[in-house]
Scaffold this active site. Structure first.
Site, short mmCIF file in Angstrom:
data_model
loop_
_atom_site.label_atom_id
_atom_site.label_comp_id
_atom_site.label_asym_id
_atom_site.label_seq_id
_atom_site.Cartn_x
_atom_site.Cartn_y
_atom_site.Cartn_z
N GLY A 72 0.81 -1.22 0.00
CA GLY A 72 0.00 0.00 0.00
C GLY A 72 0.84 1.27 0.00
O GLY A 72 0.52 2.24 -0.70
N SER A 73 1.91 1.27 0.77
CA SER A 73 2.74 2.48 0.86
C SER A 73 3.36 2.80 -0.49
O SER A 73 3.37 3.97 -0.91
CB SER A 73 3.86 2.29 1.90
OG SER A 73 3.30 2.02 3.16
N ASN A 152 -7.98 4.20 8.59
CA ASN A 152 -7.41 3.06 9.30
C ASN A 152 -7.54 3.16 10.81
O ASN A 152 -7.45 2.17 11.51
CB ASN A 152 -5.94 2.89 8.91
CG ASN A 152 -5.17 4.18 8.92
OD1 ASN A 152 -5.51 5.13 8.20
ND2 ASN A 152 -4.16 4.27 9.76
N GLN A 180 -7.69 0.04 3.49
CA GLN A 180 -8.57 -0.49 4.54
C GLN A 180 -9.92 -0.96 4.00
O GLN A 180 -10.61 -1.72 4.66
CB GLN A 180 -8.81 0.57 5.62
CG GLN A 180 -7.61 0.84 6.51
CD GLN A 180 -7.26 -0.31 7.43
OE1 GLN A 180 -8.12 -1.09 7.84
NE2 GLN A 180 -5.99 -0.45 7.75
N SER A 200 -3.65 -3.29 -0.61
CA SER A 200 -2.53 -4.07 -0.08
C SER A 200 -2.98 -5.48 0.30
O SER A 200 -4.08 -5.67 0.81
CB SER A 200 -1.98 -3.34 1.15
OG SER A 200 -0.96 -4.10 1.74
N THR A 238 11.47 -8.21 -11.07
CA THR A 238 10.85 -9.53 -11.28
C THR A 238 9.58 -9.63 -10.45
O THR A 238 9.57 -9.28 -9.27
CB THR A 238 11.85 -10.64 -10.89
OG1 THR A 238 13.01 -10.47 -11.70
CG2 THR A 238 11.26 -12.02 -11.10
N CYS A 326 2.97 6.28 18.74
CA CYS A 326 4.13 5.85 19.53
C CYS A 326 5.19 5.24 18.64
O CYS A 326 6.36 5.21 18.98
CB CYS A 326 3.70 4.85 20.58
SG CYS A 326 2.78 3.48 19.89
C1 LIG Z 1 -1.75 -0.34 6.07
C2 LIG Z 1 -2.09 0.88 5.30
C3 LIG Z 1 -1.22 1.39 4.32
C4 LIG Z 1 0.13 0.80 4.07
O1 LIG Z 1 0.06 -0.45 3.42
P1 LIG Z 1 1.35 -1.39 3.43
O2 LIG Z 1 0.97 -2.51 2.51
O3 LIG Z 1 1.56 -1.82 4.83
O4 LIG Z 1 2.48 -0.59 2.88
C5 LIG Z 1 -1.61 2.51 3.61
N1 LIG Z 1 -2.80 3.09 3.83
C6 LIG Z 1 -3.67 2.63 4.75
C7 LIG Z 1 -4.98 3.30 4.94
C8 LIG Z 1 -3.34 1.50 5.51
O5 LIG Z 1 -4.19 1.06 6.44
#
Ligand SMILES: *Cc1c(COP(=O)(O)O)cnc(C)c1O
Length: 394
Positions: A72-73, A152, A180, A200, A238, A326
């Site tokens: 996702g990132s 999230n 999410q 993700s 790949t 945190c």
């Molecule tokens: C977990 C999350 C991400 C990041 O996804 P990853 O696959 O862990 O990089 C991005 N956006 C939201 C809203 C998320 O909950």
């Protein structure tokens, strides 16, 4: 062994046994590189195509509009940075919300240091984007609106279709971080006016380190990872064959079980919320009650420090998450809870519990029973609470 009640499914989920099983042969048997010519690579090639097809279908997209990423990132970074680069001759303005995931917010901060202007739109007390503010923020130079599908932390689902419509009317691209939401609520990119979307694998019982970015045909997109010709020359490297197989399997199961699962989870979630609100005084629910992810509950408890609560819950085997960042080494309260208007001291006493289809009523009862005792115990040690009670008694 200590018992574990895992209520942090917004952080990550358990990889389904069926998913692991589907992935295994692609480690040891069908390990060929999908780009190779020989027939030994036919099977991995087919598996990648199959994963792409399942996922494209699940959001009403074409297979050539789907790009696999490292999660996702990466998808969020790609969507923002590549759009900024590709459209900078049109303008340098981007609009997002104040409650985005850090993958969006920190990317926006980076873009601001590199010549772009970003407007961060407010949300209301339920965490819903203020659409009138969004409309007012649009400039002739606006090239992109990026608003998350569902939050999230507090689980609020945004009016995505309306946001997409506003973007469309102004000829602006619309990206949504649906990490999410994907696999939890129905999504059709055409119906919802979505131009780009991130998701993700590990948030839907798939493996970690695999995600996708959906990019609508016609959107100018720059290559994000330079190298080989994979993902139609847009994302080199790949293919993560096992990841794609696992993500595809997880997506298939998530789509098939969505209706039943979300009914089960939302009923249990409501039971959790109702018990907490009935049995723990000076508590509040954060996020919208109506437009909410089925498995998300988020509470604030007055006179409580979130970290201590988490540690004491952990002692009972309960995994939850608090409202303070945190992880960044600071004890600043979450930007999401501040954006919905919580004062610092209340935001500090927050707890997010996110369920799965494996969560049982017994798990919830055990959690609430312990939470009640923990909140009472922490309050009994709080001078603030003591003052408050004395004041009340007068
Ligand atoms: C977990 C999350 C991400 C990041 O996804 P990853 O696959 O862990 O990089 C991005 N956006 C939201 C809203 C998320 O909950």
């Amino acid at each position: 062994m200590k018992k574990t009640i895992y209520l942090d499914n917004a952080a990550t989920t358990k990889t389904r046994p069926e998913v692991v099983e589907a992935m295994l042969p692609y480690f040891t048997e069908f390990y060929g590189n999908p780009s190779s010519i020989y027939s030994f690579s036919d099977e991995p090639k087919k598996a990648v195509a199959n994963g792409r097809e399942i996922i494209a279908k699940s959001i009403g997209a074409k297979t050539n509009e789907l790009y696999f990423t490292g999660g996702g990132s990466e998808s969020d970074n790609w969507a923002l940075k590549a759009t900024a680069e590709a459209y900078k001759s049109k303008g340098n303005h981007i609009i997002t919300s104040k409650i985005e995931h850090h993958a969006i917010l920190h990317t926006c901060e980076w873009l601001e240091k590199n010549g772009f202007e970003v407007t961060y739109i407010d949300v209301d007390e339920n965490g819903v984007l203020k659409l009138d503010e969004l409309k007012k923020a649009i400039r002739p130079t606006t090239i992109l609106i990026s608003v998350m599908f569902a939050n999230n932390e507090i689980g609020t689902i945004q009016p995505i279709k309306e946001i997409g419509q506003i973007a469309k009317e102004h000829g602006i691209l619309f990206h949504t971080d649906a990490v999410q939401a994907y696999g939890h609520v129905p999504i059709n990119v055409d119906e919802l006016n979505i131009d780009m979307m991130s998701a993700s694998g590990h948030k839907i019982n798939g493996p970690k380190g695999i995600g996708f970015l959906y990019i609508r045909t016609g959107v100018k997109i720059r290559s994000f990872i330079h190298g080989g010709a994979q993902e139609r020359k847009r994302r080199a490297g790949t293919e993560n064959v096992t990841g794609i197989v696992g993500f595809g399997k997880a997506a298939e199961i998530a789509a098939a079980s969505m209706e039943e699962r979300s009914k089960y989870e939302s009923e249990l979630r409501d039971y959790l919320m109702d018990r907490v609100m009935a049995e723990i005084p000076y508590a509040r629910i954060n996020g919208s009650r109506e437009n909410r992810l089925p498995n998300n509950a988020n509470f604030s408890f007055q006179f409580i420090e979130g970290e201590s609560m988490l540690i004491m819950l952990d002692d009972k085997g309960i995994c939850g998450s608090s409202g303070s960042a945190c992880t960044s080494g600071s004890l600043d309260p979450s930007h999401v809870l501040l954006a919905i208007g919580l004062p610092h001291e209340i935001a500090h006493g927050s707890l997010r519990l996110t369920l799965s289809e494996e969560t049982t009523k017994e798990d919830i009862d055990y959690t609430v029973d312990n939470l009640k005792a923990i909140v009472a115990r922490l309050r009994s040690m709080s001078p603030l609470y003591e003052d408050f009670i004395k004041h009340q008694a007068k």
